[in-house]
Design a protein around this motif. Structure first.
Motif, mmCIF file in Angstrom:
data_model
loop_
_atom_site.group_PDB
_atom_site.id
_atom_site.type_symbol
_atom_site.label_atom_id
_atom_site.label_comp_id
_atom_site.label_asym_id
_atom_site.label_seq_id
_atom_site.Cartn_x
_atom_site.Cartn_y
_atom_site.Cartn_z
ATOM 1 N N THR A 100 5.486 1.935 10.314
ATOM 2 C CA THR A 100 5.750 0.895 9.463
ATOM 3 C C THR A 100 4.312 0.181 9.274
ATOM 4 O O THR A 100 3.350 0.546 10.102
ATOM 5 C CB THR A 100 6.822 -0.267 10.054
ATOM 6 O OG1 THR A 100 6.168 -0.641 11.278
ATOM 7 C CG2 THR A 100 8.039 0.508 10.178
ATOM 8 N N PRO A 101 4.052 -0.721 8.541
ATOM 9 C CA PRO A 101 2.840 -1.504 8.516
ATOM 10 C C PRO A 101 2.540 -2.064 9.822
ATOM 11 O O PRO A 101 1.204 -2.149 10.057
ATOM 12 C CB PRO A 101 2.860 -2.476 7.267
ATOM 13 C CG PRO A 101 3.937 -1.829 6.436
ATOM 14 C CD PRO A 101 4.824 -1.175 7.306
ATOM 15 N N ARG A 102 3.451 -2.493 10.425
ATOM 16 C CA ARG A 102 3.099 -3.385 11.691
ATOM 17 C C ARG A 102 2.569 -2.198 12.971
ATOM 18 O O ARG A 102 1.959 -2.519 13.588
ATOM 19 C CB ARG A 102 4.340 -4.123 12.407
ATOM 20 C CG ARG A 102 4.642 -5.422 11.449
ATOM 21 C CD ARG A 102 5.822 -6.313 12.149
ATOM 22 N NE ARG A 102 5.329 -6.923 13.073
ATOM 23 C CZ ARG A 102 6.097 -7.340 14.100
ATOM 24 N NH1 ARG A 102 7.584 -6.967 13.906
ATOM 25 N NH2 ARG A 102 5.724 -7.760 15.288
ATOM 26 N N LEU A 103 3.388 -1.139 12.967
ATOM 27 C CA LEU A 103 2.973 0.032 13.803
ATOM 28 C C LEU A 103 1.732 0.576 13.525
ATOM 29 O O LEU A 103 1.008 0.677 14.278
ATOM 30 C CB LEU A 103 4.018 1.091 13.904
ATOM 31 C CG LEU A 103 5.602 0.523 14.448
ATOM 32 C CD1 LEU A 103 6.437 1.769 14.320
ATOM 33 C CD2 LEU A 103 5.159 0.394 16.151
ATOM 34 N N GLU A 104 1.467 0.806 12.136
ATOM 35 C CA GLU A 104 0.067 1.237 11.681
ATOM 36 C C GLU A 104 -1.076 0.326 12.116
ATOM 37 O O GLU A 104 -2.172 0.808 12.395
ATOM 38 C CB GLU A 104 0.350 1.688 10.170
ATOM 39 C CG GLU A 104 1.064 2.794 10.000
ATOM 40 C CD GLU A 104 1.335 3.047 8.507
ATOM 41 O OE1 GLU A 104 0.950 1.966 7.627
ATOM 42 O OE2 GLU A 104 1.551 4.197 8.061
ATOM 43 N N ALA A 105 -0.801 -0.876 11.994
ATOM 44 C CA ALA A 105 -1.602 -2.039 12.264
ATOM 45 C C ALA A 105 -2.096 -1.843 13.541
ATOM 46 O O ALA A 105 -3.244 -2.315 14.045
ATOM 47 C CB ALA A 105 -1.192 -3.301 11.743
ATOM 48 N N LEU A 106 -1.586 -1.360 14.545
ATOM 49 C CA LEU A 106 -1.497 -1.364 15.915
ATOM 50 C C LEU A 106 -2.824 -0.301 16.196
ATOM 51 O O LEU A 106 -3.602 -0.124 17.408
ATOM 52 C CB LEU A 106 -0.463 -0.613 17.146
ATOM 53 C CG LEU A 106 0.498 -1.719 17.050
ATOM 54 C CD1 LEU A 106 1.895 -1.088 17.645
ATOM 55 C CD2 LEU A 106 0.200 -3.050 17.593
ATOM 56 N N GLY A 107 -3.026 0.595 15.158
ATOM 57 C CA GLY A 107 -3.872 1.704 15.443
ATOM 58 C C GLY A 107 -3.556 2.808 16.515
ATOM 59 O O GLY A 107 -2.374 3.039 16.685
ATOM 60 N N SER A 108 -4.484 3.279 17.068
ATOM 61 C CA SER A 108 -4.161 4.322 18.431
ATOM 62 C C SER A 108 -4.907 3.664 19.488
ATOM 63 O O SER A 108 -6.034 2.990 19.592
ATOM 64 C CB SER A 108 -4.672 5.660 17.801
ATOM 65 O OG SER A 108 -6.124 5.664 17.695
ATOM 66 N N HIS A 109 -4.427 4.050 20.476
ATOM 67 C CA HIS A 109 -5.094 3.763 21.797
ATOM 68 C C HIS A 109 -4.737 4.997 22.903
ATOM 69 O O HIS A 109 -3.488 5.418 22.820
ATOM 70 C CB HIS A 109 -4.266 2.277 22.335
ATOM 71 C CG HIS A 109 -4.918 1.927 23.757
ATOM 72 N ND1 HIS A 109 -6.030 1.575 23.856
ATOM 73 C CD2 HIS A 109 -4.246 1.995 24.933
ATOM 74 C CE1 HIS A 109 -6.249 1.483 25.226
ATOM 75 N NE2 HIS A 109 -5.082 1.647 25.620
ATOM 76 N N SER A 110 -5.240 5.236 23.924
ATOM 77 C CA SER A 110 -5.029 5.993 24.867
ATOM 78 C C SER A 110 -5.730 5.543 26.147
ATOM 79 O O SER A 110 -7.171 5.206 26.108
ATOM 80 C CB SER A 110 -5.495 7.469 24.609
ATOM 81 O OG SER A 110 -6.968 7.694 24.604
#
Length: 152
Positions: A100-110
């Motif tokens: 979703t746009p909100r999830l996509e806005a989180l980008g990625s992280h590890s």
């Protein structure tokens, strides 16, 4: 989990047992409940070599198309060194969402944590608990949850 240390190959069943003990099913896990069970799972000692990089935890998320369709993956990984091998076994609890746009806005992280790297496990867990993505993750329902191992 008394007695001998379980084999890393048995880690999916160990995790599933912890899920059942929490009164849940793998299919009902959310990011928060998977993280909670993963916290208990991280304290279990497995039969791995006693080297610094033989038991590590990975917290990661992002949009990927591993299955051919983009999904937001919230992936909790435990990496085990294997005895008499240069390979590693990775346990995954992969909670998947439609992007979703909100999830996509989180980008990625590890971010990794390894036993013996100088940082205590509770400190790492506390830092992850304070990350900003949690409200977004808890506002959406997963479409799938997969628990599995693969060799690296």
């Amino acid at each position: 989990m008394d007695g001998l240390q379980p084999s890393p190959w048995g880690s999916p069943e160990v995790f599933r047992t912890l899920v059942r003990q929490a009164g849940l099913t793998v299919g009902s896990l959310t990011a928060a409940s998977a993280w909670s069970v993963f916290g208990s799972f991280s304290w279990i000692e497995f039969d791995v070599p006693r080297e610094a990089d033989s038991d590590g935890l990975l917290y990661q998320f992002g949009v990927y198309d591993f299955s051919g369709e983009p999904r937001f993956h919230f992936d909790l990984t435990r990496q085990f060194g294997l005895r008499d091998s240069d390979e590693y076994l990775q346990f995954h609890c992969d909670v998947q969402y439609l992007p979703t746009p909100r999830l996509e806005a989180l980008g990625s992280h590890s971010e990794w944590w390894f036993r013996g790297d100088g940082r205590r496990l509770p400190e790492w867990v506390d830092a992850v608990n304070l990350r900003p993505e949690w409200p977004v993750l808890e506002s959406v329902l997963p479409t799938a949850v997969e628990v599995y191992c693969d060799e690296t």
